[in-house]
Design an enzyme around this catalytic site. Sequence first.
Site, PDB file in Angstrom:
ATOM      1  N   ARG A 123     107.411  87.177  21.064  1.00 13.80           N
ATOM      2  CA  ARG A 123     108.663  87.355  19.965  1.00 13.80           C
ATOM      3  C   ARG A 123     109.937  87.621  20.830  1.00 13.80           C
ATOM      4  O   ARG A 123     110.665  88.598  20.198  1.00 13.80           O
ATOM      5  CB  ARG A 123     108.264  88.413  18.979  1.00 13.80           C
ATOM      6  CG  ARG A 123     107.079  87.831  18.342  1.00 13.80           C
ATOM      7  CD  ARG A 123     107.204  86.863  17.350  1.00 13.80           C
ATOM      8  NE  ARG A 123     106.174  86.409  16.390  1.00 13.80           N
ATOM      9  CZ  ARG A 123     105.229  86.194  16.618  1.00 13.80           C
ATOM     10  NH1 ARG A 123     104.675  85.394  17.721  1.00 13.80           N
ATOM     11  NH2 ARG A 123     104.231  85.972  15.478  1.00 13.80           N
TER      12      ARG A 123
ATOM     13  N   CYS B 223     106.441  88.411   8.982  1.00 15.98           N
ATOM     14  CA  CYS B 223     106.156  89.836   9.383  1.00 15.98           C
ATOM     15  C   CYS B 223     107.438  90.556   9.601  1.00 15.98           C
ATOM     16  O   CYS B 223     108.431  90.218  10.417  1.00 15.98           O
ATOM     17  CB  CYS B 223     105.297  89.788  10.515  1.00 15.98           C
ATOM     18  SG  CYS B 223     103.651  89.608  10.353  1.00 15.98           S
TER      19      CYS B 223
ATOM     20  N   GLU C 297     110.542  92.978  13.914  1.00 11.45           N
ATOM     21  CA  GLU C 297     110.825  91.546  14.287  1.00 11.45           C
ATOM     22  C   GLU C 297     111.659  90.962  13.593  1.00 11.45           C
ATOM     23  O   GLU C 297     112.416  90.022  13.811  1.00 11.45           O
ATOM     24  CB  GLU C 297     109.292  90.849  13.727  1.00 11.45           C
ATOM     25  CG  GLU C 297     109.371  89.347  14.106  1.00 11.45           C
ATOM     26  CD  GLU C 297     108.300  88.412  14.008  1.00 11.45           C
ATOM     27  OE1 GLU C 297     107.249  89.065  14.560  1.00 11.45           O
ATOM     28  OE2 GLU C 297     108.234  87.529  13.211  1.00 11.45           O
TER      29      GLU C 297
HETATM   30  N1  EPU Z   1      94.897  93.158   8.661  1.00  9.53           N
HETATM   31  C1  EPU Z   1      94.762  94.050   7.747  1.00  9.53           C
HETATM   32  N2  EPU Z   1      95.568  94.241   6.763  1.00  9.53           N
HETATM   33  C2  EPU Z   1      96.280  93.548   6.543  1.00  9.53           C
HETATM   34  C3  EPU Z   1      96.867  92.359   7.420  1.00  9.53           C
HETATM   35  C4  EPU Z   1      96.064  92.485   8.811  1.00  9.53           C
HETATM   36  O1  EPU Z   1      93.566  94.879   8.168  1.00  9.53           O
HETATM   37  O2  EPU Z   1      97.169  93.877   5.623  1.00  9.53           O
HETATM   38  C5  EPU Z   1      94.039  92.983  10.079  1.00  9.53           C
HETATM   39  C6  EPU Z   1      93.630  91.488   9.969  1.00  9.53           C
HETATM   40  O3  EPU Z   1      92.373  91.703   9.037  1.00  9.53           O
HETATM   41  C7  EPU Z   1      93.018  91.212  11.348  1.00  9.53           C
HETATM   42  C8  EPU Z   1      94.327  92.075  12.027  1.00  9.53           C
HETATM   43  O4  EPU Z   1      94.758  93.084  11.076  1.00  9.53           O
HETATM   44  O5  EPU Z   1      91.876  91.964  11.614  1.00  9.53           O
HETATM   45  C9  EPU Z   1      95.584  90.779  12.331  1.00  9.53           C
HETATM   46  O6  EPU Z   1      96.079  90.490  11.320  1.00  9.53           O
HETATM   47  P1  EPU Z   1      96.552  88.820  11.301  1.00  9.53           P
HETATM   48  O7  EPU Z   1      95.600  87.702  12.059  1.00  9.53           O
HETATM   49  O8  EPU Z   1      97.029  88.366   9.921  1.00  9.53           O
HETATM   50  O9  EPU Z   1      97.495  88.803  12.224  1.00  9.53           O
HETATM   51  P2  EPU Z   1      98.911  89.712  12.581  1.00  9.53           P
HETATM   52  O10 EPU Z   1      98.854  90.330  13.785  1.00  9.53           O
HETATM   53  O11 EPU Z   1      99.227  90.680  11.303  1.00  9.53           O
HETATM   54  C10 EPU Z   1     100.257  87.814  13.755  1.00  9.53           C
HETATM   55  C11 EPU Z   1     101.614  87.514  13.738  1.00  9.53           C
HETATM   56  C12 EPU Z   1     101.835  86.454  12.508  1.00  9.53           C
HETATM   57  C13 EPU Z   1     101.131  85.328  12.686  1.00  9.53           C
HETATM   58  C14 EPU Z   1      99.764  85.686  12.607  1.00  9.53           C
HETATM   59  C15 EPU Z   1      98.443  84.667  13.062  1.00  9.53           C
HETATM   60  C16 EPU Z   1     103.013  89.373  14.125  1.00  9.53           C
HETATM   61  C17 EPU Z   1     103.907  90.444  14.118  1.00  9.53           C
HETATM   62  N3  EPU Z   1     102.618  88.538  13.389  1.00  9.53           N
HETATM   63  O12 EPU Z   1     100.242  88.748  12.652  1.00  9.53           O
HETATM   64  O13 EPU Z   1     103.092  85.862  12.630  1.00  9.53           O
HETATM   65  O14 EPU Z   1     101.078  84.138  11.759  1.00  9.53           O
HETATM   66  O15 EPU Z   1      99.139  86.807  13.892  1.00  9.53           O
HETATM   67  O16 EPU Z   1      98.503  84.297  14.378  1.00  9.53           O
HETATM   68  O17 EPU Z   1     102.851  88.890  15.573  1.00  9.53           O
HETATM   69  C18 EPU Z   1     105.478  86.452  12.086  1.00  9.53           C
HETATM   70  O18 EPU Z   1     105.777  86.391  13.223  1.00  9.53           O
HETATM   71  O19 EPU Z   1     106.175  86.505  11.045  1.00  9.53           O
HETATM   72  C19 EPU Z   1     104.088  86.132  11.530  1.00  9.53           C
HETATM   73  C20 EPU Z   1     103.716  86.160  10.469  1.00  9.53           C
END
Ligand code: EPU
Length: 302
Positions: free
Chosen positions: A177, A226, A296
């Site tokens: 990012r 995010c 972000e």
């Molecule tokens: N989780 C929770 N509670 C929540 C959200 C997530 O427990 O409310 C846990 C999930 O269960 C999982 C872990 O946290 O075990 C990671 O969650 P997720 O797979 O949704 O990925 P993320 O790290 O929250 C990142 C990116 C997203 C992208 C997804 C999929 C960032 C800040 N976010 O989210 O990107 O779509 O991975 O690859 O890097 C964005 O950049 O705007 C964005 C949405």
Amino acid sequence: MRLEDPKLLASVAKLGVEHQPGISMSEYTSLGIGGTTDLLLIRKHESIPGLLQLLDDNSMSHKFLGGGSNLLVGDGELPWIVLQLARPEPDVVLKGNFAHVDAAADLGRTVTYCAKHDLGGMEGLIGVPGTVGGALRMNAGAYGMQIGSYVREVKLYRAAARAIEILKGDQISFEYRHTSFAPDDMMLAVTLELPSKSYQEIIQGIRICNEKRRASQPLGQKSAGCIFKNPPGASAGRMIDELGLKGLSVGDARISDRHANFFVNAGKASAKDMLSLIADVRDRVEKAYGVRLENEVVVWNA
Ligand code: EPU
């Protein structure tokens, strides 16, 4: 900020730039938040150096708008005007494995267009809203891929040099990012080199990413994706969730019940509401985990 001087307006028109007075930024951002200003729609990249010289000469501050999907804009009358690229037709031209894409092209449509011509690699980006220019500037990524991996050349306006320049992919650093572009560089076009894959295989990958996204993100609601970057080795969403903060609100700014790193505009949220929710969550996470979350979302304050 308003462009009112008739001489300035005539010079802007002479450059082929369209003046749209009194737009509400709430209609130009996926969060549906933002005050009022004037917009200049740029139809030809080559008019940019002249336009920016004109704005400088008239002491007019400006911001470059992409798709407005990762952006939180301040309330009220805004102290800068907004510049946006008009989408040319066509906005994607393919040659072998290279896709030449205008920065104003819609990211999702670009991924689908390339897929129809058996060019893949960007399946993870299908549900990411916004323009290709916006994705490029922040090195958007999802599901294990990021756009920077495919960038071979970028055409940009470099404010520091006051000129349009071409950079090769290896002159740019793409990190999580984050890119090495200067904050006032304006993305104009990009050449991507994409791997050959069959349409069927790409569509299958797109379907899997779409399902994962639908299951974990509040897609139908107004958000900027995010809010915070993930700190190294951790997930901001998981930390906010573990603190029991889903549903926490300031006015109509609310932490999504579905994904805790998505803050939604549940009605008529103001930027002030959203900023105060962001600050509150940042403090709570720091207190609990000793980690200060970094935005972000890009904030353009009034
Ligand atoms: N989780 C929770 N509670 C929540 C959200 C997530 O427990 O409310 C846990 C999930 O269960 C999982 C872990 O946290 O075990 C990671 O969650 P997720 O797979 O949704 O990925 P993320 O790290 O929250 C990142 C990116 C997203 C992208 C997804 C999929 C960032 C800040 N976010 O989210 O990107 O779509 O991975 O690859 O890097 C964005 O950049 O705007 C964005 C949405």
